[in-house]
Design an enzyme around this catalytic site. Structure first.
Site, mmCIF file in Angstrom:
data_model
loop_
_atom_site.group_PDB
_atom_site.id
_atom_site.type_symbol
_atom_site.label_atom_id
_atom_site.label_comp_id
_atom_site.label_asym_id
_atom_site.label_seq_id
_atom_site.Cartn_x
_atom_site.Cartn_y
_atom_site.Cartn_z
ATOM 1 N N LEU A 72 9.339 -1.314 0.069
ATOM 2 C CA LEU A 72 8.262 -1.003 0.139
ATOM 3 C C LEU A 72 8.397 -0.717 2.302
ATOM 4 O O LEU A 72 8.660 -1.529 2.644
ATOM 5 C CB LEU A 72 7.797 -2.858 0.594
ATOM 6 C CG LEU A 72 6.505 -3.313 1.593
ATOM 7 C CD1 LEU A 72 4.768 -2.239 1.064
ATOM 8 C CD2 LEU A 72 6.109 -4.661 1.760
ATOM 9 N N VAL A 73 7.315 0.382 2.557
ATOM 10 C CA VAL A 73 6.962 0.467 3.378
ATOM 11 C C VAL A 73 5.939 0.298 4.266
ATOM 12 O O VAL A 73 5.999 0.584 5.635
ATOM 13 C CB VAL A 73 7.609 2.331 3.604
ATOM 14 C CG1 VAL A 73 8.951 2.404 3.071
ATOM 15 C CG2 VAL A 73 6.808 2.772 3.047
ATOM 16 N N SER A 74 4.876 0.312 3.923
ATOM 17 C CA SER A 74 3.630 -0.191 4.539
ATOM 18 C C SER A 74 2.444 -1.161 3.368
ATOM 19 O O SER A 74 2.813 -1.400 2.123
ATOM 20 C CB SER A 74 2.819 0.790 5.011
ATOM 21 O OG SER A 74 1.383 0.402 5.625
ATOM 22 N N SER A 75 2.017 -2.285 3.993
ATOM 23 C CA SER A 75 1.607 -2.719 3.307
ATOM 24 C C SER A 75 -0.162 -3.701 4.023
ATOM 25 O O SER A 75 -0.537 -3.126 5.776
ATOM 26 C CB SER A 75 1.567 -4.560 3.168
ATOM 27 O OG SER A 75 2.233 -5.295 4.272
ATOM 28 N N THR B 106 0.386 -1.199 -0.193
ATOM 29 C CA THR B 106 -0.337 0.455 -0.003
ATOM 30 C C THR B 106 0.681 1.463 -0.362
ATOM 31 O O THR B 106 0.443 2.696 0.035
ATOM 32 C CB THR B 106 -0.840 -0.125 0.915
ATOM 33 O OG1 THR B 106 -0.234 0.153 2.271
ATOM 34 C CG2 THR B 106 -2.304 -1.174 1.501
#
Length: 332
Positions: free
Chosen positions: A100-103, A93
């Site tokens: 990737l820092v947030s999912s 996300t």
């Protein structure tokens, strides 16, 4: 957050498609056995719409990532976005420089973690790692009281977007911008703490914010550890059987360590998922050759044979029991 456009056939068809996709996801999680120990979570996952928490997400494609968006002008693209929102997969996300820092975590894994947390009516819960806000909404729905849920994240952009998602879905838990390793003491004491980001050790501040007998569930190495808190100085517990891969906790003083050289470790171990777990768990107190000797001698032990103890100023990992013979220190 504005509501996603409905497909050309109208809002009713969009809502029906979302409900159908959500029901399909709930059936898939049910078949996995994730909530066999607490079937109340089936109603929770049915009631809380995931698509409101992922207005866009990224899927890997050749050469990078493709953005799927609920506001896409193409009806077919919007339908792909909606169906993807209810797939039993993690969704990227937030990216930064391609990293990737947030999912949004895999729904069946989230269900398994929430069941393992053993939430009961009236419990006060802290979530470390807000993400999209969906997990906080699930907890709020299960407890029936938004005021019992607190979620914290270091990134203001993440907490602000999570607040919008939660409001759109009709939930208002406390969303705090701050370092999750420090907890949120003013909202405690907590009966349950769940982390949705990987820890390298147990943040000591969290124990002081727990009631006696509280339960902490957190990703560590490539597994999930469940600790029972005795008091502000002591906690202990074992890993669950399942593998788990999460974005690392950000904030505080947690420098990345260089991977230890694997010279002398046979390829069968280097490529084995359970050895990689041990290697990650022992990164600050067990060199790779020692890890391999242990792993080989003990017959490639499964995750549930490992555990963590926090006592006074120290904390350590162990195999089979906190007294040894296999123990090694944990450091952040």
């Amino acid at each position: 957050m504005s509501a996603p456009h409905a497909p050309d056939s109208g809002l009713d068809d969009f809502d029906a498609l979302a409900a159908t996709a959500r029901a399909r996801l709930v059936r898939e999680i049910d078949r996995s056995g994730a909530w066999d120990a607490d079937p109340r979570w089936a109603e929770v996952f049915t009631a809380v719409p995931r698509h409101l928490f992922v207005p866009y997400y990224y899927v890997a494609v050749v050469g990078g990532h493709e953005r799927r968006w609920g506001e896409d002008p193409d009806p077919a693209a919007r339908e792909r976005w909606l169906r993807g929102a209810y797939a039993d997969v993690p969704l990227a996300t937030r990216l930064r420089d391609g990293e990737l820092v947030s999912s949004s975590s895999q729904p069946s894994l989230m269900a398994m973690m929430l069941v393992a947390l053993e939430v009961e009516d009236g419990h006060r819960v802290l979530e470390i790692g807000t993400g999209t806000g969906w997990n906080a909404a699930l907890l709020a729905r299960r407890l029936g009281d938004d005021g019992l849920v607190t979620t914290v994240d270091l990134e203001p952009e993440i907490t602000e977007s999570a607040r919008r998602h939660l409001e759109a879905a009709g939930y208002r838990p406390a969303v705090v911008t701050g370092d999750g390793a420090r907890g949120v003491p003013e909202r405690g004491p907590y009966d349950r703490i769940i982390a949705t980001c990987a820890l390298t050790c147990v943040p000591r501040a969290l124990l002081a914010q727990c009631r006696a007998g509280a339960r902490i569930l957190a990703p560590m190495a490539t597994g999930l550890v469940v600790l029972t808190v005795r008091d502000a100085e002591h906690a202990e517990g074992r890993f669950l059987h399942t593998p788990a891969y999460f974005v690392p906790l950000r904030g505080g003083d947690r420098p990345d360590s260089e991977p230890a050289p694997l010279g002398g470790v046979p390829r069968r171990a280097r490529d084995h998922e359970l050895f990689r777990f041990l290697l990650a768990l022992g990164r600050t107190g067990l060199d790779p050759q020692e890890a391999y000797a242990l792993w080989d001698r003990e017959g490639m032990p499964e995750r549930e044979r490992y555990g963590i103890t926090v006592s006074g100023d120290g904390q350590w990992a162990w195999l089979d029991g906190p007294e040894g013979p296999y123990t090694w220190p944990l450091r952040g």
